[in-house]
Design an enzyme around this catalytic site. Structure first.
Site, mmCIF file in Angstrom:
data_model
loop_
_atom_site.group_PDB
_atom_site.id
_atom_site.type_symbol
_atom_site.label_atom_id
_atom_site.label_comp_id
_atom_site.label_asym_id
_atom_site.label_seq_id
_atom_site.Cartn_x
_atom_site.Cartn_y
_atom_site.Cartn_z
ATOM 1 N N LYS A 123 34.508 104.414 -38.636
ATOM 2 C CA LYS A 123 34.568 103.823 -39.979
ATOM 3 C C LYS A 123 35.073 104.856 -40.948
ATOM 4 C CE LYS A 123 33.303 99.807 -41.852
ATOM 5 N NZ LYS A 123 33.145 98.551 -41.116
HETATM 6 N N1 GLU Z 1 35.688 96.111 -41.248
HETATM 7 C C1 GLU Z 1 35.499 95.086 -40.274
HETATM 8 C C2 GLU Z 1 34.142 95.216 -39.623
HETATM 9 O O1 GLU Z 1 33.227 95.769 -40.195
HETATM 10 C C3 GLU Z 1 36.655 95.000 -39.276
HETATM 11 C C4 GLU Z 1 36.870 96.232 -38.445
HETATM 12 C C5 GLU Z 1 38.118 96.173 -37.570
HETATM 13 O O2 GLU Z 1 38.773 95.143 -37.526
HETATM 14 O O3 GLU Z 1 38.405 97.201 -36.969
HETATM 15 O O4 GLU Z 1 33.921 94.741 -38.548
#
Ligand code: GLU
Length: 433
Positions: A123
């Site tokens: 993240k």
């Molecule tokens: N931000 C989204 C989540 O928390 C998508 C993450 C992604 O597609 O890599 O799952």
């Protein structure tokens, strides 16, 4: 594992909530520890899985429109890559902290394992207030942030995507900055891109659509017809607003919606398309005609069949868990419910679709996007949605069976499933060197 006092009848005056640790990273470790205990993992393996593999903090000098230089702080955390490259979004928000990004990265590890796609978890986040920044400022900040995290990202290393207050345009800037640096166009370095730039059909709706698929199965199990079911949605961003539209298409009744400024309520139903248009014009759903005002707190405890928290962390806590009246809680956002609140909801018979299952549709279609980019062969939207439905249904029943096998609540079950998969991959790989 923490225990909670017995649920008490709803108080007339709000009582002080007992002290509860709301640090998202410590919460993510408690959730992990519960599963590790069920799985009787070795202490050494627990240490490996409960801490992030890599943490990068960067300074992002950015020229603002007034000519001044502002230095933003950003992070990229890779929690685990045992099952594949790190995967997870990038968040722009004034409240971003390193502990929040560490928690979000670990939730990605467990999310990709729950739906069984070949990724680890990562993240990113930048501490900034995107609502007060111009498009030019956002672009310059994004490009410099990309350049600072560039050594650790890439289609085989770590693949960012949108999260809170980032979108397809943000991903296009990241893709361009990365591509210009490496000297060729790399489509697979980020997902959630515009369809004109190697994005996937259906990716924009995927988080909400996945949440709908999981909720449809929960409704079958709980014998609640989705048609006519009342739905309250907290948060009206990508996940919340599209969920409102998709649930309404299934003839569910959207009785309340909200955003950071407050919410609106109409027991006879709110038309999501009108709400989306109103928000586009006024920047909020508050004040839309044909609905009365409701606070975010009151929305959460509204009498309804399905509650969809689709905003930020820690909205269902010990403070309000005993007042939640929904039969199903579908967590479209990450980290919405604390471990103490989980116990209360479980005891009260509320069926929780935990974040790592309920909102995994987003990363699942990110996986489809990445696979299409790497192959240079693109699918039609029908195919994307059909495959998404298959993945979400299988994950739902995997979690449901684990729940029954271990006699525990759905979040613990999802973690048992996910942690088990990552632990197995780690053990079979062995320790380097
Ligand atoms: N931000 C989204 C989540 O928390 C998508 C993450 C992604 O597609 O890599 O799952």
């Amino acid at each position: 594992m923490a225990t909670v006092a017995k649920a008490v009848p709803q108080p007339v005056v709000p009582r002080m909530a007992p002290r509860e640790d709301l640090n998202p990273f410590r919460i993510s470790q408690i959730q992990f520890d519960i599963a590790a205990e069920y799985l009787k993992l070795e202490p050494g393996l627990r240490q490996v899985l409960r801490t992030p593999k890599r943490v990068l903090e960067v300074s992002i000098p950015t020229k603002m429109d007034n000519g001044q230089l502002k230095v933003f702080t950003g992070f990229r955390v890779q929690h685990n890559i045992a099952r594949g490259p790190a995967k997870g979004g990038i968040r722009y928000h004034p409240g971003v902290t390193l502990d929040e990004v560490k928690a979000l990265a670990s939730w990605m590890t467990w999310k990709t394992a729950t739906v069984n796609i070949p990724y680890g978890g990562g993240k990113g986040g930048v501490i900034c207030d995107p609502k007060r920044m111009s498009k030019g400022e956002l672009e310059r900040m994004t490009r410099r942030y990309t350049s600072e995290i560039l050594p650790i990202i890439g289609p085989e290393r770590d693949i960012p995507a949108p999260d809170v207050y980032t979108d397809a345009q943000t991903m296009a800037w990241i893709m361009d900055t990365y591509s210009m640096t490496v000297g060729y166009s790399s489509l697979g370095v980020v997902t959630g891109k515009p369809v004109s730039l190697g994005g996937s059909q259906g990716r924009n709706e995927a988080t909400a659509r996945g949440c709908l698929f999981a909720t449809e199965e929960a409704c079958k199990v709980k014998r609640i017809p989705l048609r006519g079911a009342s739905v309250a949605i907290q948060g009206f961003g990508n996940a919340g607003s599209i969920a409102a539209r998709l649930f309404a298409e299934k003839r569910a009744k959207i009785v309340a919606i909200s955003d950071s400024r407050g919410g609106v309520y109409n027991p006879r139903g709110i038309d999501p398309l009108r709400a989306i248009r109103y928000k586009e014009r006024s920047g909020t759903v508050v004040g839309m005609p044909g609905a009365s005002r409701i606070s975010n707190d009151d929305l959460l405890t509204l009498k309804c069949d399905i509650l969809i928290p689709a905003a930020l962390e820690n909205v269902i806590t010990l403070h309000n868990a005993d007042q939640i009246k929904a039969k199903i809680v579908a967590e479209a956002a990450n980290g919405t419910t604390t471990p103490h609140a989980d116990e209360v909801l479980y005891r009260r018979g509320v069926f929780v679709l935990p974040d790592i299952l309920a909102n995994a549709g987003g990363v699942t279609v990110s996986y489809f996007e990445w696979a299409q980019d790497l192959q240079g062969y693109f699918w039609e939207e029908n195919e994307v949605n059909t495959r998404l439905e298959k993945v979400m249904k299988r994950a739902f029943y995997d979690v449901y069976e684990t729940m029954r096998k271990y006699h525990t609540h759905s979040r613990a079950a999802a973690y048992i499933l996910a942690v088990g998969r990552v632990a197995e991959a780690t053990l079979v790989r062995g320790l380097f060197p």
